[in-house]
Scaffold this motif. Structure first.
Motif, PDB file in Angstrom:
ATOM      1  N   GLU A  19       1.131   4.183  -2.960  1.00 32.84           N
ATOM      2  CA  GLU A  19       0.845   5.599  -2.691  1.00 32.84           C
ATOM      3  C   GLU A  19       2.055   6.487  -2.948  1.00 32.84           C
ATOM      4  O   GLU A  19       1.907   7.643  -3.336  1.00 32.84           O
TER       5      GLU A  19
ATOM      6  N   TYR B 120       4.867  15.044   1.102  1.00 36.55           N
ATOM      7  CA  TYR B 120       3.915  13.959   0.833  1.00 36.55           C
ATOM      8  C   TYR B 120       4.553  12.619   1.184  1.00 36.55           C
ATOM      9  O   TYR B 120       3.942  11.800   1.872  1.00 36.55           O
TER      10      TYR B 120
ATOM     11  N   ARG C 218      -5.307   1.460  -9.176  1.00 33.61           N
ATOM     12  CA  ARG C 218      -6.383   1.852  -8.254  1.00 33.61           C
ATOM     13  C   ARG C 218      -7.082   0.614  -7.700  1.00 33.61           C
ATOM     14  O   ARG C 218      -7.369   0.538  -6.501  1.00 33.61           O
TER      15      ARG C 218
ATOM     16  N   ARG D   6       0.833  -1.205   0.000  1.00 34.21           N
ATOM     17  CA  ARG D   6       0.000   0.000   0.000  1.00 34.21           C
ATOM     18  C   ARG D   6       0.868   1.255   0.000  1.00 34.21           C
ATOM     19  O   ARG D   6       0.626   2.199  -0.757  1.00 34.21           O
ATOM     20  N   GLU D   7       1.879   1.256   0.851  1.00 37.61           N
ATOM     21  CA  GLU D   7       2.772   2.418   0.930  1.00 37.61           C
ATOM     22  C   GLU D   7       3.487   2.633  -0.406  1.00 37.61           C
ATOM     23  O   GLU D   7       3.558   3.763  -0.906  1.00 37.61           O
TER      24      GLU D   7
ATOM     25  N   ALA E  40      -4.800  -1.157  -5.213  1.00 39.68           N
ATOM     26  CA  ALA E  40      -4.783  -0.435  -3.932  1.00 39.68           C
ATOM     27  C   ALA E  40      -6.056  -0.718  -3.138  1.00 39.68           C
ATOM     28  O   ALA E  40      -6.006  -0.928  -1.919  1.00 39.68           O
TER      29      ALA E  40
ATOM     30  N   HIS F  90      -3.231  11.717   8.012  1.00 43.48           N
ATOM     31  CA  HIS F  90      -4.065  11.862   6.820  1.00 43.48           C
ATOM     32  C   HIS F  90      -4.145  13.347   6.415  1.00 43.48           C
ATOM     33  O   HIS F  90      -4.058  13.672   5.230  1.00 43.48           O
TER      34      HIS F  90
ATOM     35  N   LEU G 292      -7.874   9.327  -2.414  1.00 45.10           N
ATOM     36  CA  LEU G 292      -6.489   9.758  -2.609  1.00 45.10           C
ATOM     37  C   LEU G 292      -5.967   9.287  -3.963  1.00 45.10           C
ATOM     38  O   LEU G 292      -5.353  10.050  -4.701  1.00 45.10           O
ATOM     39  N   LEU G 293      -6.244   8.036  -4.287  1.00 46.48           N
ATOM     40  CA  LEU G 293      -5.712   7.467  -5.527  1.00 46.48           C
ATOM     41  C   LEU G 293      -6.684   7.572  -6.705  1.00 46.48           C
ATOM     42  O   LEU G 293      -6.359   7.127  -7.810  1.00 46.48           O
TER      43      LEU G 293
ATOM     44  N   HIS H 132      -8.450   6.636   1.313  1.00 47.55           N
ATOM     45  CA  HIS H 132      -7.400   6.076   0.456  1.00 47.55           C
ATOM     46  C   HIS H 132      -7.901   5.846  -0.970  1.00 47.55           C
ATOM     47  O   HIS H 132      -7.127   6.002  -1.927  1.00 47.55           O
TER      48      HIS H 132
ATOM     49  N   VAL I 117       3.145  10.084   4.066  1.00 47.98           N
ATOM     50  CA  VAL I 117       2.731   8.705   3.788  1.00 47.98           C
ATOM     51  C   VAL I 117       3.532   7.739   4.665  1.00 47.98           C
ATOM     52  O   VAL I 117       2.971   6.821   5.269  1.00 47.98           O
TER      53      VAL I 117
END
Length: 161
Positions: free
Chosen positions: A39, A143, A96, A35-36, A99, A128, A86-87, A83, A147
């Motif tokens: 992002e 950013y 997408r 996930r990290e 994620a 967040h 965000l994406l 999340h 994250v």
């Protein structure tokens, strides 16, 4: 003598449960890393694609996390929405979807591993908000830091298992 047999069986069951728990924690660590990575890998696209309106929406979701936590003791739905939003501007649909799938697996593993993700809820919410602030300021270094800070408490919780 029967008590000894029951004791051995109970001990073996505890060992099996511990082993299962450790494997799930290792999987959770990998899901969080994925996930990290996702992002972080799209930072440039996110910087250019998010609009004032989409950032306002992300900020509102972070605020909703705080409200939900104070009212219900959890903000999992709002976190998932954050999340996803965000994406959402990412042009690669598969990224997408991946994620989103990783978030679903994460939610299940958090539950299985019994990790109290809301222990430091205010810090999580602020992380967040920092992500949104960095996007609004078009600051890719901030950013990246936001994250990484977002996922740090989860890594720490996993390390304690």
């Amino acid at each position: 003598m029967p008590d000894h047999g029951v004791h051995i069986i109970m001990q073996q069951a505890r060992i099996a449960q511990f082993s299962y728990h450790k494997r799930q924690a290792a999987h959770l660590h990998e899901v969080i890393a994925t996930r990290e990575f996702l992002e972080l890998s799209v930072v440039d696209e996110l910087m250019s694609a998010h609009t004032k309106e989409s950032l306002d929406s992300l900020n509102q979701l972070a605020s909703n996390m705080r409200t939900s936590f104070s009212e219900y003791g959890s903000f999992m739905d709002e976190d998932q929405q954050f999340h996803a939003a965000l994406l959402s501007p990412v042009s690669n649909a598969l990224m997408r979807e991946l994620a989103g799938a990783m978030w679903q697996v994460y939610a299940q593993l958090i539950d299985i591993c019994e990790i109290p993700i809301t222990v430091d809820a205010e810090r999580t919410i602020k992380n967040h908000e920092s992500i949104v602030r960095a996007l609004r300021n078009k600051d890719s270094a901030a950013y990246r830091e936001a994250v990484q800070n977002h996922y740090a408490p989860l890594r720490a919780a996993i390390a304690q298992l």
